[in-house]
Scaffold this motif. Structure first.
Motif, PDB file in Angstrom:
ATOM      1  N   ARG A  81      -6.513   7.364  17.173  1.00  9.44           N
ATOM      2  CA  ARG A  81      -6.859   7.266  15.764  1.00  9.44           C
ATOM      3  C   ARG A  81      -5.596   7.131  14.920  1.00  9.44           C
ATOM      4  O   ARG A  81      -4.501   7.458  15.361  1.00  9.44           O
ATOM      5  CB  ARG A  81      -7.604   8.531  15.291  1.00  9.44           C
ATOM      6  N   ILE A  82      -5.796   6.674  13.707  1.00  8.44           N
ATOM      7  CA  ILE A  82      -4.737   6.650  12.694  1.00  8.44           C
ATOM      8  C   ILE A  82      -5.189   7.592  11.591  1.00  8.44           C
ATOM      9  O   ILE A  82      -6.303   7.460  11.082  1.00  8.44           O
ATOM     10  CB  ILE A  82      -4.540   5.234  12.112  1.00  8.44           C
ATOM     11  N   TRP A  83      -4.358   8.556  11.229  1.00  6.56           N
ATOM     12  CA  TRP A  83      -4.651   9.463  10.130  1.00  6.56           C
ATOM     13  C   TRP A  83      -3.764   9.085   8.956  1.00  6.56           C
ATOM     14  O   TRP A  83      -2.547   8.925   9.111  1.00  6.56           O
ATOM     15  CB  TRP A  83      -4.408  10.913  10.548  1.00  6.56           C
ATOM     16  N   TRP A  84      -4.356   8.950   7.786  1.00  7.53           N
ATOM     17  CA  TRP A  84      -3.641   8.433   6.626  1.00  7.53           C
ATOM     18  C   TRP A  84      -4.216   9.021   5.343  1.00  7.53           C
ATOM     19  O   TRP A  84      -5.288   9.638   5.352  1.00  7.53           O
ATOM     20  CB  TRP A  84      -3.722   6.897   6.603  1.00  7.53           C
ATOM     21  N   ILE A  85      -3.474   8.829   4.246  1.00  2.00           N
ATOM     22  CA  ILE A  85      -3.919   9.236   2.916  1.00  2.00           C
ATOM     23  C   ILE A  85      -3.709   8.067   1.958  1.00  2.00           C
ATOM     24  O   ILE A  85      -2.908   7.172   2.224  1.00  2.00           O
ATOM     25  CB  ILE A  85      -3.177  10.487   2.392  1.00  2.00           C
ATOM     26  N   TYR A  86      -4.458   8.073   0.858  1.00  2.00           N
ATOM     27  CA  TYR A  86      -4.232   7.088  -0.196  1.00  2.00           C
ATOM     28  C   TYR A  86      -2.975   7.469  -0.958  1.00  2.00           C
ATOM     29  O   TYR A  86      -2.738   8.629  -1.245  1.00  2.00           O
ATOM     30  CB  TYR A  86      -5.418   7.044  -1.172  1.00  2.00           C
ATOM     31  N   GLY A  87      -2.159   6.452  -1.302  1.00  2.00           N
ATOM     32  CA  GLY A  87      -1.003   6.698  -2.163  1.00  2.00           C
ATOM     33  C   GLY A  87       0.287   6.749  -1.406  1.00  2.00           C
ATOM     34  O   GLY A  87       0.336   6.414  -0.242  1.00  2.00           O
ATOM     35  N   PRO A  88       1.355   7.087  -2.101  1.00  2.69           N
ATOM     36  CA  PRO A  88       1.404   7.798  -3.372  1.00  2.69           C
ATOM     37  C   PRO A  88       1.062   6.934  -4.596  1.00  2.69           C
ATOM     38  O   PRO A  88       0.654   7.454  -5.623  1.00  2.69           O
ATOM     39  CB  PRO A  88       2.824   8.314  -3.453  1.00  2.69           C
ATOM     40  N   ASP A  89       1.219   5.640  -4.495  1.00  4.49           N
ATOM     41  CA  ASP A  89       0.926   4.772  -5.629  1.00  4.49           C
ATOM     42  C   ASP A  89      -0.313   3.939  -5.332  1.00  4.49           C
ATOM     43  O   ASP A  89      -0.735   3.798  -4.176  1.00  4.49           O
ATOM     44  CB  ASP A  89       2.111   3.835  -5.924  1.00  4.49           C
ATOM     45  N   ASP A  90      -0.869   3.366  -6.360  1.00  6.04           N
ATOM     46  CA  ASP A  90      -2.017   2.482  -6.213  1.00  6.04           C
ATOM     47  C   ASP A  90      -1.637   1.324  -5.289  1.00  6.04           C
ATOM     48  O   ASP A  90      -0.537   0.773  -5.389  1.00  6.04           O
ATOM     49  CB  ASP A  90      -2.435   1.954  -7.590  1.00  6.04           C
TER      50      ASP A  90
END
Length: 102
Positions: A81-90
């Protein structure tokens, strides 16, 4: 949130996983799958059906951000799997780590 394509940013941990996969020929098939999933995440976005992206509630993301999980493999023992978050910028996605599903 913005629409694809996204700019992917990588944590030190994610970069280490990629470096480890690139270091040995035996990991070449896994690296191809990871790179394909990363390309889809970047170009098509997390909503691409094959990635099956969803919020990962078992572990919080950095600084309490919602951590997301996208498939590299499915129906495989210890599927990656790939674990990720949105951001830091748009328009950016930060890849936290890559590896086998716990």
């Amino acid at each position: 949130m913005s629409a694809p394509p996204f700019e992917l940013l990588f944590s030190d941990e994610a970069n280490k996983v990629l470096d480890d996969l690139e270091a040995k020929n035996q990991y070449a098939p896994k690296l191809r799958k990871v790179n394909k999933a990363l390309d889809l995440l970047e170009q098509a976005g997390p909503s691409y059906p094959g990635l099956r992206s969803h919020a990962y509630h078992s572990v919080p993301g950095p600084d309490g951000a919602t951590l997301w999980e996208s498939y590299v493999e499915n129906k495989t023992p210890s599927a990656w799997r790939i674990w990720w978050i949105y951001g830091p910028d748009d328009g950016q996605l930060s890849v936290v780590t890559i590896g086998p599903h716990p």
